[in-house]
Design an enzyme around this catalytic site. Structure first.
Site, short mmCIF file in Angstrom:
data_model
loop_
_atom_site.label_atom_id
_atom_site.label_comp_id
_atom_site.label_asym_id
_atom_site.label_seq_id
_atom_site.Cartn_x
_atom_site.Cartn_y
_atom_site.Cartn_z
N ASP A 13 0.82 -1.22 0.00
CA ASP A 13 0.00 0.00 0.00
C ASP A 13 0.85 1.27 0.00
O ASP A 13 0.44 2.30 0.52
CB ASP A 13 -0.95 0.03 1.21
CG ASP A 13 -1.77 -1.24 1.35
OD1 ASP A 13 -2.41 -1.63 0.36
OD2 ASP A 13 -1.74 -1.86 2.43
N HIS A 41 -4.56 -2.01 -6.65
CA HIS A 41 -4.26 -0.59 -6.65
C HIS A 41 -5.22 0.13 -7.59
O HIS A 41 -5.84 -0.47 -8.45
CB HIS A 41 -2.80 -0.32 -7.02
CG HIS A 41 -2.32 -1.07 -8.20
ND1 HIS A 41 -1.51 -2.18 -8.10
CD2 HIS A 41 -2.52 -0.89 -9.52
CE1 HIS A 41 -1.24 -2.65 -9.30
NE2 HIS A 41 -1.83 -1.89 -10.17
#
Length: 429
Positions: A13, A41
């Site tokens: 992340d 993502h």
């Protein structure tokens, strides 16, 4: 000219999507080399927002996407993702996407085992997404995996399913979960085969031809070094090797083809799910970082745990990941803080230690040693040149470089693709 491999330098992340998208516009081929659909993502291109989990990011830039043999593929999830982005106007066809013939497949039985085992752990959960990634990798190592090429041979599929279910149904029955029949799995795979098989290719050969032709290849990692099955915070890790060396193994190229290794790190730290996190903040500052950074998992939607930048762990990621330079993201989240802390060491049982221990019991007792730096009042948001940054922000970046022993090559100052400061072009030798 060089290839580029992008990996996360923390626990995932870190903003790899934006950086990979920025680099993909200059690459010819983008390759996924490990992981499954357990990480995702978000890419914003014009007015469209794409959420990808399996598909290589380069597809949104019209580049060829390749899924290498190191990935585990859920064919149903893959086709659903293709349908979703195709409905947004993106072309995903056998012309633009190739999948390694020897890629292992994730079957419904893998997800069932993943979830049943996690439930049986009670309060000692690993934090799996329950999507079958771990069990699929187990089958690969145990030499019983169903691979993409098997879908083209029904007679092979028949006996391989017998072998696979002999193992998995025993486990499911022992966990009190529902078992699977061969007929159900065979029907499932037979229905998917006509849509998936056209994407199949001899990927190692395709990439070797690209190398010989001097084409630029971008290897796109999923998760991050501290989730690596060998080098991460085991057992709270993913089921594959996330370091740059696996870009070669997971796609079928020689190690020299990995090229420049770009590690992605946030200007602070986050983690989703269980596992050690020495610099985690349980106070208002932790909540502030989470709110400013919009820290929620792309795939799971789970809120991320937040803390200060851990230079010790990122330095370890730099070393074991083979990182040549860092892309530092979300610097703007720190704007306006009166002071910023950086973890520069650890204390274990009253003694300072040089690195994070491998033992889970020792990991739980580690305490961070902090260095405090002055914050900055001016904004870094949207800065596109080094000269636009406040002096204290520059000092912060320089201090990170010193601590992790790697230069900051790229600096991201907002979610926007062009709000990026380039100090060195990773594609140039």
């Amino acid at each position: 000219m060089s290839n580029v491999t992008v990996i996360g330098a923390q626990w995932g992340d870190e903003g790899k999507g934006k950086i990979v998208d920025w680099l993909a516009s200059r690459a010819d081929i983008v390759v996924r080399f490990q992981g499954g659909h357990n990480a995702g993502h978000t890419l914003v291109v014009g007015s469209q927002t794409y959420k990808l989990s399996l598909l290589p990011s380069g597809l949104v830039r019209g580049k060829m996407g390749v899924i290498g043999n190191g990935v585990v593929v859920d064919p149903e999830a893959l086709l659903a993702e293709i349908d979703r982005v195709s409905a947004q106007g993106l072309e995903v066809s056998p012309r633009t996407l190739r999948i390694a013939e020897n890629v292992p497949l994730i079957l419904p039985v893998h997800g069932a085992i993943d979830r049943a085992r996690e439930a049986a752990r009670g309060d000692r959960k690993i934090g799996t997404t329950g999507r079958g990634i771990g069990p699929a990798y187990e089958d690969k190592v145990a030499r019983r995996a169903i691979r993409l090429c098997d879908l083209a041979e029904p007679e092979t599929l028949d006996w391989k399913l017998d072998e696979l279910l002999l193992h998995h149904n025993t486990l499911l029955a022992g966990l009190g979960a529902e078992t699977f029949t061969k007929d159900a799995l065979l029907a499932h795979l037979t229905a998917l085969a006509p849509r998936v098989l056209p994407y199949m290719d001899t990927v190692w050969d395709l990439l070797d031809d690209a190398r010989r032709a001097g084409r630029r290849i971008l290897f796109e990692g999923a998760q991050a070094v501290m989730l690596d099955v060998d080098h991460g915070t085991y057992p709270f890790v993913t089921s594959s090797n996330t370091i740059a060396a696996n870009a070669a193994t997971g796609s079928g190229v020689g190690p020299g083809s990995v090229g420049f290794v770009l590690g992605i790190a946030k200007a602070y730290s986050t983690r989703v799910g269980e596992g050690p996190f020495p610099s985690e903040l349980h106070d208002d500052m932790g909540r502030t970082l989470g709110e400013r950074g919009h820290e929620f998992g792309t795939v799971t939607g789970r809120p991320r745990r937040c803390g200060w930048f851990d230079a010790m762990l990122v330095r370890r990621a730099v070393r074991v990941g083979g990182v040549n330079g860092l892309a530092l993201t979300k610097l703007d989240v720190l704007d306006g803080l009166p002071e910023i802390r950086v973890c520069v060491g650890y204390e274990l049982d009253g003694q300072e230690i040089r690195s994070f221990p491998s033992s889970p019991a020792a990991q739980a007792r580690v305490k961070p040693i902090y260095e405090t730096m002055e914050g900055w009042t001016d904004t870094t948001y949207g800065a596109r040149s080094w000269a636009d940054l406040p002096a204290q922000a520059i000092k912060y970046v320089r201090r990170i470089e010193e601590l992790v022993e790697a230069p900051v090559t790229l600096l991201s100052t907002s979610p926007e693709r062009d709000d990026t400061i380039l100090m060195r072009d990773p594609f140039e030798n």
